[in-house]
Design an enzyme around this catalytic site. Sequence first.
Site, PDB file in Angstrom:
ATOM      1  N   THR A  94       0.827  -1.220   0.000  1.00 17.91           N
ATOM      2  CA  THR A  94       0.000   0.000   0.000  1.00 17.91           C
ATOM      3  C   THR A  94       0.849   1.252   0.000  1.00 17.91           C
ATOM      4  OG1 THR A  94      -1.816  -1.079   1.134  1.00 17.91           O
ATOM      5  CG2 THR A  94      -1.706   1.290   1.362  1.00 17.91           C
TER       6      THR A  94
ATOM      7  N   SER B  52       1.657  -7.451  -1.190  1.00 13.32           N
ATOM      8  CA  SER B  52       2.334  -8.516  -0.423  1.00 13.32           C
ATOM      9  C   SER B  52       1.518  -9.809  -0.368  1.00 13.32           C
ATOM     10  CB  SER B  52       2.697  -8.046   0.988  1.00 13.32           C
ATOM     11  OG  SER B  52       1.571  -7.995   1.818  1.00 13.32           O
TER      12      SER B  52
ATOM     13  N   THR C 295       1.578  -4.617   4.057  1.00 13.86           N
ATOM     14  CA  THR C 295       1.381  -5.015   5.462  1.00 13.86           C
ATOM     15  C   THR C 295       0.761  -6.408   5.608  1.00 13.86           C
ATOM     16  OG1 THR C 295      -0.822  -3.993   5.560  1.00 13.86           O
ATOM     17  CG2 THR C 295       1.065  -2.617   6.205  1.00 13.86           C
ATOM     18  N   ASP C 296       0.071  -6.883   4.559  1.00 14.21           N
ATOM     19  CA  ASP C 296      -0.709  -8.118   4.728  1.00 14.21           C
ATOM     20  C   ASP C 296       0.151  -9.328   5.098  1.00 14.21           C
ATOM     21  OD1 ASP C 296      -2.991  -6.708   4.261  1.00 14.21           O
ATOM     22  OD2 ASP C 296      -3.213  -7.326   2.171  1.00 14.21           O
TER      23      ASP C 296
HETATM   24  N1  ASP Z   1      -2.639  -5.442   0.263  1.00 15.90           N
HETATM   25  C1  ASP Z   1      -1.580  -4.582   0.733  1.00 15.90           C
HETATM   26  C2  ASP Z   1      -0.288  -5.385   0.763  1.00 15.90           C
HETATM   27  O1  ASP Z   1      -0.100  -6.158   1.648  1.00 15.90           O
HETATM   28  C3  ASP Z   1      -1.915  -4.045   2.077  1.00 15.90           C
HETATM   29  C4  ASP Z   1      -0.905  -3.090   2.674  1.00 15.90           C
HETATM   30  O2  ASP Z   1       0.219  -2.928   2.236  1.00 15.90           O
HETATM   31  O3  ASP Z   1      -1.264  -2.443   3.689  1.00 15.90           O
HETATM   32  O4  ASP Z   1       0.517  -5.251  -0.116  1.00 15.90           O
END
Ligand code: ASP
Length: 347
Positions: free
Chosen positions: A12, A54, A85-86
């Site tokens: 993100t 991710s 973050t995932d």
């Molecule tokens: N879907 C995103 C990822 O993990 C979520 C994030 O980065 O907060 O790449």
Amino acid sequence: MKKLLLIATGGTIASKYTEKGLSPQISSEELLSYVPSARDFCRIDTVQPFNLDSTNVCQEQWLLLASLIERKYEYYDGFVICHGTDTMAYTAAALSYLIQNNYKPVVVTGAQKPIDLAVTDARTNLLDSLRFAAHDKAHGVNIVFGGNVIAGTRAKKEFTKSYNAFSSINYPVIASIQESRIVFYIDDKYQITRPLTFYHQLDPRVFLYKLVPGSSGRLLEAIADSFDAVIIESFGVGGLPDYGDDSFYEALRNCLRAGKLIIMATQVTHEGSDMSIYQVGKSMKHEFHLPESYDMTLEAVVAKTMWALGQTKDPEKFRALFYRTINHDLLFYPEDVSSPLILCNKD
Ligand code: ASP
């Protein structure tokens, strides 16, 4: 002035809105342009080995990141990885096992909002990460997020949207960051005595089987057929159901005979497993000498199992690696890890 390498991988933090939804678009240099004040305290080079949500990051990218850091290790004082973050907690755990006795900082960070928005956590997280990576006391793999520094093996994403998405599970945070002030709660850089070691092998054939009331051992057996290890995410401190058909007992016996590893863990986030407390756990654990997670996070147990199986398929050697404390991952194991492993003692 410290020299850092910023490794952008997507997530993100680097995403833009498109018709198909948020997707990573922002380059590593562009990320850096949002935190100009970082140049006041460090020199930064950038690299972008991939640009992925991710959700699409797995063992291939973990190994790629570790080998990139290995190749650049002597040229930089620290590394900051921007990551989605995932699956960040899995990547941070995997890097903790792939880069051991690491006396330089490897910081994994990201954000809940893209860096190009007016209101975002991304700029703070990135600046905090660079500041931490430039600190003399920083070392090892850590996640920097929401003002906290969390050991790479102790992080869990507990909120899908809030800025304080990550918690440190069963362990204190390593440090906290408020603007330019970093307060260390754990300061152990100079306790590293073993040599820096990079590992290059992981075994991805690891399955996480979450029990629900009514789960059957027959499913465990069917799953284990296609994997080298199954981690059973059981209830509470740990146990295996017996609905009167002995299906888990039979499954464990057959799986272990077939050379599969069965590891016990818990679906409860905090305080960890202890199979020796209840009859439903104790008897199976002792009969089959099952390793268990104790206070390790599920993410760490998954990554550690993949790493340890990448080094050995021998159950006794696996057990010794599994119970070795690495990057703060394990505090408590009331077992003699050198005791002989009895795969199955009942015919
Ligand atoms: N879907 C995103 C990822 O993990 C979520 C994030 O980065 O907060 O790449």
